[in-house]
Design a protein around this motif. Structure first.
Motif, PDB file in Angstrom:
ATOM      1  N   GLY A 179       0.834  -1.195   0.000  1.00 39.64           N
ATOM      2  CA  GLY A 179       0.000   0.000   0.000  1.00 39.64           C
ATOM      3  C   GLY A 179       0.870   1.248   0.000  1.00 39.64           C
ATOM      4  O   GLY A 179       2.011   1.222   0.473  1.00 39.64           O
ATOM      5  N   THR A 181       0.896   5.627   0.631  1.00 41.22           N
ATOM      6  CA  THR A 181       0.280   6.887   1.022  1.00 41.22           C
ATOM      7  C   THR A 181       1.291   7.995   0.761  1.00 41.22           C
ATOM      8  O   THR A 181       2.403   7.967   1.301  1.00 41.22           O
ATOM      9  CB  THR A 181      -0.114   6.890   2.514  1.00 41.22           C
ATOM     10  OG1 THR A 181      -1.062   5.845   2.762  1.00 41.22           O
ATOM     11  CG2 THR A 181      -0.731   8.221   2.909  1.00 41.22           C
ATOM     12  N   ASN A 201      -2.607  11.014  -1.984  1.00 36.97           N
ATOM     13  CA  ASN A 201      -3.140   9.782  -2.574  1.00 36.97           C
ATOM     14  C   ASN A 201      -2.917   8.629  -1.615  1.00 36.97           C
ATOM     15  O   ASN A 201      -1.846   8.497  -1.014  1.00 36.97           O
ATOM     16  CB  ASN A 201      -2.481   9.464  -3.914  1.00 36.97           C
ATOM     17  CG  ASN A 201      -2.987   8.156  -4.511  1.00 36.97           C
ATOM     18  OD1 ASN A 201      -2.315   7.139  -4.448  1.00 36.97           O
ATOM     19  ND2 ASN A 201      -4.186   8.177  -5.066  1.00 36.97           N
ATOM     20  N   THR A 203      -3.417   4.448  -1.533  1.00 36.87           N
ATOM     21  CA  THR A 203      -3.719   3.212  -2.252  1.00 36.87           C
ATOM     22  C   THR A 203      -3.558   2.042  -1.297  1.00 36.87           C
ATOM     23  O   THR A 203      -2.481   1.820  -0.744  1.00 36.87           O
ATOM     24  CB  THR A 203      -2.780   3.024  -3.456  1.00 36.87           C
ATOM     25  OG1 THR A 203      -2.900   4.155  -4.320  1.00 36.87           O
ATOM     26  CG2 THR A 203      -3.134   1.773  -4.229  1.00 36.87           C
ATOM     27  N   ASN A 204      -4.644   1.307  -1.088  1.00 35.57           N
ATOM     28  CA  ASN A 204      -4.637   0.160  -0.181  1.00 35.57           C
ATOM     29  C   ASN A 204      -5.127  -1.059  -0.957  1.00 35.57           C
ATOM     30  O   ASN A 204      -6.278  -1.087  -1.390  1.00 35.57           O
ATOM     31  CB  ASN A 204      -5.553   0.446   1.010  1.00 35.57           C
ATOM     32  CG  ASN A 204      -5.545  -0.654   2.053  1.00 35.57           C
ATOM     33  OD1 ASN A 204      -5.160  -1.784   1.790  1.00 35.57           O
ATOM     34  ND2 ASN A 204      -5.994  -0.336   3.253  1.00 35.57           N
ATOM     35  N   ASP A 222      -8.589   3.084  -3.487  1.00 31.07           N
ATOM     36  CA  ASP A 222      -7.698   4.075  -4.093  1.00 31.07           C
ATOM     37  C   ASP A 222      -8.394   5.423  -3.973  1.00 31.07           C
ATOM     38  O   ASP A 222      -9.447   5.641  -4.578  1.00 31.07           O
ATOM     39  CB  ASP A 222      -7.427   3.737  -5.556  1.00 31.07           C
ATOM     40  CG  ASP A 222      -6.338   4.617  -6.175  1.00 31.07           C
ATOM     41  OD1 ASP A 222      -6.058   5.686  -5.608  1.00 31.07           O
ATOM     42  OD2 ASP A 222      -5.789   4.229  -7.218  1.00 31.07           O
ATOM     43  N   LYS A 223      -7.834   6.322  -3.163  1.00 26.30           N
ATOM     44  CA  LYS A 223      -8.493   7.609  -2.968  1.00 26.30           C
ATOM     45  C   LYS A 223      -7.488   8.741  -3.074  1.00 26.30           C
ATOM     46  O   LYS A 223      -6.315   8.597  -2.734  1.00 26.30           O
ATOM     47  CB  LYS A 223      -9.213   7.667  -1.623  1.00 26.30           C
ATOM     48  CG  LYS A 223      -8.323   7.590  -0.397  1.00 26.30           C
ATOM     49  CD  LYS A 223      -9.168   7.550   0.872  1.00 26.30           C
ATOM     50  CE  LYS A 223      -9.866   6.220   1.029  1.00 26.30           C
ATOM     51  NZ  LYS A 223     -10.718   6.143   2.214  1.00 26.30           N
ATOM     52  N   SER A 224      -7.978   9.873  -3.567  1.00 25.52           N
ATOM     53  CA  SER A 224      -7.145  11.065  -3.731  1.00 25.52           C
ATOM     54  C   SER A 224      -7.870  12.264  -3.140  1.00 25.52           C
ATOM     55  O   SER A 224      -9.093  12.411  -3.307  1.00 25.52           O
ATOM     56  CB  SER A 224      -6.848  11.327  -5.207  1.00 25.52           C
ATOM     57  OG  SER A 224      -6.116  10.266  -5.782  1.00 25.52           O
ATOM     58  N   GLU A 248     -12.683   8.668  -4.700  1.00 28.05           N
ATOM     59  CA  GLU A 248     -12.464   7.402  -3.993  1.00 28.05           C
ATOM     60  C   GLU A 248     -13.059   6.250  -4.794  1.00 28.05           C
ATOM     61  O   GLU A 248     -14.208   6.316  -5.234  1.00 28.05           O
ATOM     62  CB  GLU A 248     -13.110   7.449  -2.609  1.00 28.05           C
ATOM     63  CG  GLU A 248     -12.954   6.160  -1.813  1.00 28.05           C
ATOM     64  CD  GLU A 248     -13.793   6.166  -0.547  1.00 28.05           C
ATOM     65  OE1 GLU A 248     -13.212   6.266   0.548  1.00 28.05           O
ATOM     66  OE2 GLU A 248     -15.038   6.090  -0.663  1.00 28.05           O
TER      67      GLU A 248
END
Length: 647
Positions: A179, A181, A201, A203-204, A222-224, A248
């Motif tokens: 992941g 970050t 950003n 990402t997991n 996946d979120k920004s 997201e």
């Protein structure tokens, strides 16, 4: 499908700001605002407030708010059915806890509870938590308390960057194990204007307890976030704009169709915009406006729904002080709207429903030497449910002696909550997993009476670097027409699913006690918090998923000759009440442990190494398949390594 629109009427009333400079460097003398909507030294606040500052936030999380609140006293964090995270305070679930950013509400996309995983910790100055009824100052949804996130006001030229890599040590997804970050923040003063921007950003890849099955326990995310700010000073009036964009995406495989290669997944694609404009005469008045839009396409991959939510609010407030009394009063205009379309059938399930409200409040804080009295009232007119009122009265008395100080607190009050649009109309369909949650447009507003009493003791021994604090608080709430979800037996039998519907309980009773103790010197900081809770409906049946016992403990050591700190913290939930529909109980208690080491190499460079869920405590899929309740979290052991740079 008609697009939802809401344009609030503008009513100009002025107010005291909710963001302010820290008046003292001592963390124990930090300034708080949420309890009274006016700046108070924490030790002088007539309302109990739990605070986590910027340094502790940075130690606990570089991602979202969930990791921070998990270690806060009295706060219960639950993973939601949509792979988000919701909160409980004093036995009230997230529907009854108001989450604010700079004193104003945000959209609640998960059921009707705010998703903590959609709130970035970037640029947060401090978080203030008020437990117990707060409807007088904050209106509907504040029956269980308020979590106020206060963001920083950037100054000068700044630049910072952060990167973190993480890995689920035992349950990583094969082929996608790491992941990420990352975050960049920059600020610049240009003439009389101050600009700031942050991009983040996360990402997991998710995790899975059994790689041989199709279903995945923790979905990929996946979120920004992009945050923007612009401010200037015009004739002593501060003019500020803050904006945020969130994107997201979630993907969680659930099942496969026999004989086919098709996999049915829970999918979610969210785009959210937030715009804030603020006019402020510092320590005198302010006017705040907020507009939020939330567009979401979510559900099972074979039955997606498009949901559009909008929120608009204008809040304004004025402070006026006489010799002994500090008055604060204000007005709030609020509106929100909801649209929902079933994409697989083309059916409009919620057709542009909306509600508006207008609210007025007034509170007086009388202080004479070490005695404070606080009294206030609020009146609200809701477009769908008419008039509602709330009141509160509280008192505090401080006693000071050599090296010792006491504070006694007591208060009573009423609160209310009108059903929101999601509880009345929303369709949450997880039929491939065997359940649905449906809104109920016949809901009625809920009300509650609340009482609390507490005491705080602070001891600073002579010729010692140690500081000791003990705090105890007792609380009692009687709620009428309490809104919760319950299984609709007839509809469930007809559909072959577990169908839950929002409904009003005749009454609910929630009471308990909170005990906190801490000790610290230049190197050590010890903290222990214990919460006891009883939460029952009118038939003496326990409200679901509430722990009777909640223990949170932490120890932090700052090494003397190196800029290195070590923190260990743990959470224990005991005797958690099961949700409806389980045939037995597999596990109703659990304990999680976490550790983080942080080292400052130079004034600019810092690194950290952490391990979440050391003992890999998590829910058993076998128990769930057998119909047994398991209170343990849907979680996995996570190792992370991060580095930060600041200029």
């Amino acid at each position: 499908m008609k697009q939802a629109r809401f344009v609030p009427s503008l009513l100009v009333v002025v107010s005291l700001p909710l963001s302010f400079p820290v008046l003292a460097e001592d963390a124990l003398e930090r300034v708080v605002v949420t309890g009274t909507r006016t700046p108070k030294l924490l030790a002088s606040s007539p309302v109990k407030i739990d605070v986590v500052d910027k340094a502790e936030i940075a130690r606990l999380s570089k991602g979202t708010l969930r990791q921070v609140l998990e270690v806060m006293p009295g706060v219960v964090v639950r993973r939601s059915q949509k792979d988000g995270y919701n909160v409980q305070l004093n036995g009230f679930n997230g529907d009854h806890v108001l989450v604010l950013i700079n004193g104003q509400p945000i959209i609640s996309p998960t059921g009707s509870s705010v998703d903590l995983d959609q709130i970035s910790v970037a640029n947060i100055k401090q978080i203030e938590i008020v437990r117990g009824a707060a409807s007088v100052l904050y209106g509907s949804s504040a029956m269980g308390g308020v979590i106020n996130i206060i963001t920083e006001k950037v100054e000068g030229s700044q630049f910072s960057a952060d990167y973190e890599a993480s890995y689920f040590t035992d349950d990583a997804i094969e082929g996608d194990e790491i992941g990420h970050t990352s975050r960049i923040t920059a600020a610049k003063a240009i003439s009389d204007w101050q600009l700031g921007i942050t991009a983040q950003n996360i990402t997991n890849p998710g995790f899975d307890y059994d790689g041989e099955t199709t279903s995945q326990d923790g979905g990929a995310v996946d979120k920004s976030f992009v945050q923007m700010s612009l401010s200037t000073l015009i004739n002593s009036v501060s003019v500020q704009y803050k904006g945020q964009w969130l994107d997201e995406q979630k993907d969680k495989p659930q099942s496969s169709i026999p004989g086919q290669a098709t996999i049915i997944s829970y999918l979610s694609n969210v785009t959210q915009w937030q715009h804030d404009v603020r006019l402020e005469q510092q320590y005198d008045w302010h006017i705040n406006t907020r507009y939020l839009s939330h567009d979401e396409e979510s559900g099972n991959s074979n039955g997606l729904r498009q949901t559009d939510i909008q929120l608009a609010e204008m809040e304004a407030q004025k402070i006026y002080s006489t010799k002994d009394i500090e008055w604060v009063g204000g007005v709030v205009l609020h509106g929100d709207s909801l649209d929902q379309l079933n994409l697989s059938t083309g059916t409009v399930e919620v057709d542009d429903v909306s509600r508006e409200s207008a609210e007025l409040y007034l509170q007086g804080n009388w202080q004479q030497n070490h005695t404070q009295l606080l009294a206030g009232a609020r009146i609200q007119n809701d477009s769908d449910f008419g008039w509602h009122t709330a009141f509160k009265a509280s008192a505090s008395q401080s006693f000071n002696a050599e090296n010792t100080s006491w504070q006694l607190r007591a208060g009573v009050g009423s609160s209310y909550r009108v059903p929101n649009l999601k509880e009345r109309y929303y369709v949450f369909d997880h039929s491939n997993l065997g359940y649905m949650v449906l809104g109920n447009d016949a809901l009625t507003p809920e009300t509650a009476l609340n009482a609390n009493v507490g005491a705080n003791l602070r001891i600073e021994p002579t010729k010692s670097d140690w500081l000791y604090q003990v705090d105890i608080n007792l609380h009692y709430t009687k709620a009428d027409d309490f809104i919760t979800t319950a299984v609709d037996v007839d509809a469930s039998q007809d559909a072959g699913l577990d169908i839950s519907v929002y409904q009003n309980l005749d009454e609910a009773t929630l009471y308990g006690a909170d005990l906190s103790a801490s000790a610290q010197d230049d190197n050590w900081q010890w903290q222990l918090n214990y919460s006891y809770l009883v939460s029952e409906d009118g038939s003496s049946q326990r409200l679901p998923e509430r722990p009777t016992h909640l223990v949170k403990a932490s120890v932090t050591y700052q090494f003397s000759h190196t800029d290195t700190s070590l923190q260990l913290y743990g959470v224990h939930e005991g005797n958690v009440s099961p949700s409806i529909g389980y045939s037995s109980i597999a596990k109703d208690s659990f304990t999680t442990l976490n550790a983080v080491v942080q080292h400052q190499f130079t004034p600019q460079w810092q690194a950290r190494l952490g391990l979440e869920n050391l003992t890999d405590e998590h829910r058993s899929t076998e128990a769930l398949l057998a119909g047994a309740f398991d209170a343990r979290p849907i979680a996995a052991r996570r190792l992370y390594l991060g580095v930060s740079y600041q200029y």
